[in-house]
Design a protein around this motif. Structure first.
Motif, PDB file in Angstrom:
ATOM      1  N   GLY A   2      -7.633  20.850   3.598  1.00 28.17           N
ATOM      2  CA  GLY A   2      -7.425  20.738   5.033  1.00 28.17           C
ATOM      3  C   GLY A   2      -7.590  19.341   5.588  1.00 28.17           C
ATOM      4  N   LYS A   3      -7.759  18.364   4.728  1.00 26.97           N
ATOM      5  CA  LYS A   3      -7.913  16.982   5.185  1.00 26.97           C
ATOM      6  C   LYS A   3      -6.826  16.124   4.557  1.00 26.97           C
ATOM      7  CE  LYS A   3     -12.866  17.362   5.665  1.00 26.97           C
ATOM      8  NZ  LYS A   3     -14.178  16.853   5.248  1.00 26.97           N
ATOM      9  N   GLN A   4      -6.406  15.113   5.304  1.00 28.39           N
ATOM     10  CA  GLN A   4      -5.390  14.205   4.797  1.00 28.39           C
ATOM     11  C   GLN A   4      -6.088  13.094   4.013  1.00 28.39           C
ATOM     12  OE1 GLN A   4      -2.999  12.491   7.866  1.00 28.39           O
ATOM     13  NE2 GLN A   4      -1.268  12.164   6.489  1.00 28.39           N
ATOM     14  N   VAL A   5      -5.695  12.925   2.758  1.00 31.99           N
ATOM     15  CA  VAL A   5      -6.317  11.916   1.902  1.00 31.99           C
ATOM     16  C   VAL A   5      -5.233  11.062   1.251  1.00 31.99           C
ATOM     17  CG1 VAL A   5      -8.401  13.260   1.411  1.00 31.99           C
ATOM     18  CG2 VAL A   5      -6.421  13.478  -0.067  1.00 31.99           C
ATOM     19  N   ARG A   6      -5.615   9.855   0.871  1.00 30.28           N
ATOM     20  CA  ARG A   6      -4.689   8.936   0.213  1.00 30.28           C
ATOM     21  C   ARG A   6      -4.988   8.944  -1.282  1.00 30.28           C
ATOM     22  NH1 ARG A   6      -5.039   2.824   1.985  1.00 30.28           N
ATOM     23  NH2 ARG A   6      -6.761   2.900   0.546  1.00 30.28           N
ATOM     24  N   ILE A   7      -3.946   9.178  -2.099  1.00 30.43           N
ATOM     25  CA  ILE A   7      -4.107   9.173  -3.550  1.00 30.43           C
ATOM     26  C   ILE A   7      -3.084   8.219  -4.144  1.00 30.43           C
ATOM     27  CG2 ILE A   7      -5.003  11.526  -3.677  1.00 30.43           C
ATOM     28  CD1 ILE A   7      -2.204  12.377  -4.652  1.00 30.43           C
ATOM     29  N   LYS A   8      -3.345   7.758  -5.373  1.00 33.75           N
ATOM     30  CA  LYS A   8      -2.399   6.870  -6.047  1.00 33.75           C
ATOM     31  C   LYS A   8      -1.140   7.643  -6.418  1.00 33.75           C
ATOM     32  CE  LYS A   8      -5.142   3.247  -7.965  1.00 33.75           C
ATOM     33  NZ  LYS A   8      -5.268   2.342  -9.062  1.00 33.75           N
ATOM     34  N   ARG A   9      -0.001   6.998  -6.272  1.00 38.35           N
ATOM     35  CA  ARG A   9       1.263   7.610  -6.670  1.00 38.35           C
ATOM     36  C   ARG A   9       1.349   7.649  -8.191  1.00 38.35           C
ATOM     37  NH1 ARG A   9       5.146   8.081  -2.640  1.00 38.35           N
ATOM     38  NH2 ARG A   9       4.707   6.849  -0.789  1.00 38.35           N
ATOM     39  N   ARG A  44       0.831  -1.209   0.000  1.00 38.03           N
ATOM     40  CA  ARG A  44       0.000   0.000   0.000  1.00 38.03           C
ATOM     41  C   ARG A  44       0.863   1.256   0.000  1.00 38.03           C
ATOM     42  NH1 ARG A  44      -3.023  -2.834   3.709  1.00 38.03           N
ATOM     43  NH2 ARG A  44      -2.094  -1.694   5.430  1.00 38.03           N
ATOM     44  N   LYS A  45       1.984   1.235   0.751  1.00 39.31           N
ATOM     45  CA  LYS A  45       2.872   2.402   0.783  1.00 39.31           C
ATOM     46  C   LYS A  45       3.472   2.670  -0.591  1.00 39.31           C
ATOM     47  CE  LYS A  45       4.990   3.797   4.756  1.00 39.31           C
ATOM     48  NZ  LYS A  45       6.117   3.828   5.687  1.00 39.31           N
ATOM     49  N   LYS A  46       3.775   1.608  -1.354  1.00 42.96           N
ATOM     50  CA  LYS A  46       4.325   1.782  -2.701  1.00 42.96           C
ATOM     51  C   LYS A  46       3.268   2.320  -3.658  1.00 42.96           C
ATOM     52  CE  LYS A  46       6.855  -2.309  -2.803  1.00 42.96           C
ATOM     53  NZ  LYS A  46       7.360  -3.446  -3.556  1.00 42.96           N
ATOM     54  N   LYS A  47       2.020   1.916  -3.452  1.00 42.09           N
ATOM     55  CA  LYS A  47       0.952   2.232  -4.390  1.00 42.09           C
ATOM     56  C   LYS A  47       0.301   3.600  -4.133  1.00 42.09           C
ATOM     57  CE  LYS A  47      -2.651  -0.465  -6.577  1.00 42.09           C
ATOM     58  NZ  LYS A  47      -3.486  -1.638  -6.480  1.00 42.09           N
ATOM     59  N   TYR A  48       0.240   4.022  -2.874  1.00 42.58           N
ATOM     60  CA  TYR A  48      -0.466   5.251  -2.517  1.00 42.58           C
ATOM     61  C   TYR A  48       0.434   6.194  -1.743  1.00 42.58           C
ATOM     62  CZ  TYR A  48      -4.624   2.499  -3.598  1.00 42.58           C
ATOM     63  OH  TYR A  48      -5.544   1.722  -4.222  1.00 42.58           O
TER      64      TYR A  48
END
Length: 95
Positions: A31-38, A20-24
């Motif tokens: 103002g919000k923390q969001v996860r996006i694809k790298r 997941r760390k490699k992918k996102y």
């Protein structure tokens, strides 16, 4: 009481987290923390930069990337070498 994970489960969970760390990646949006694809990379550099540095003119033409093709002998070519008389000072020695 919470049941402890087995060593195999711990390894699987750790591998999934690494994937997941490699992918996102985490970024802040509104103002919000969001996860996006790298963005995709090749050898640690963005794909566009890798293509620009390593592609040959035939491959660029086949993939219709004409804006990246080097133009030789054009009056608009800014990267062309200077004329031989411009590269020498009055003593005939290149500077």
């Amino acid at each position: 009481m919470k049941k402890k994970l087995t060593p195999a489960q711990k390894r699987a969970r750790k591998a999934a987290k690494a994937e997941r760390k490699k992918k996102y990646e985490w970024v802040f949006m509104n103002g919000k923390q969001v996860r996006i694809k790298r963005s995709p990379t090749v050898d640690g550099m963005p794909v566009d930069q890798f293509i620009e540095e390593n592609a040959d003119p035939v491959w660029l033409h086949q993939n219709e990337l004409w804006e990246l093709m080097p133009v030789e002998g054009s009056i608009f070519d800014l990267d062309s070498p200077l004329e031989s008389d411009e590269m020498e000072d009055e003593g005939g020695v290149p500077f």
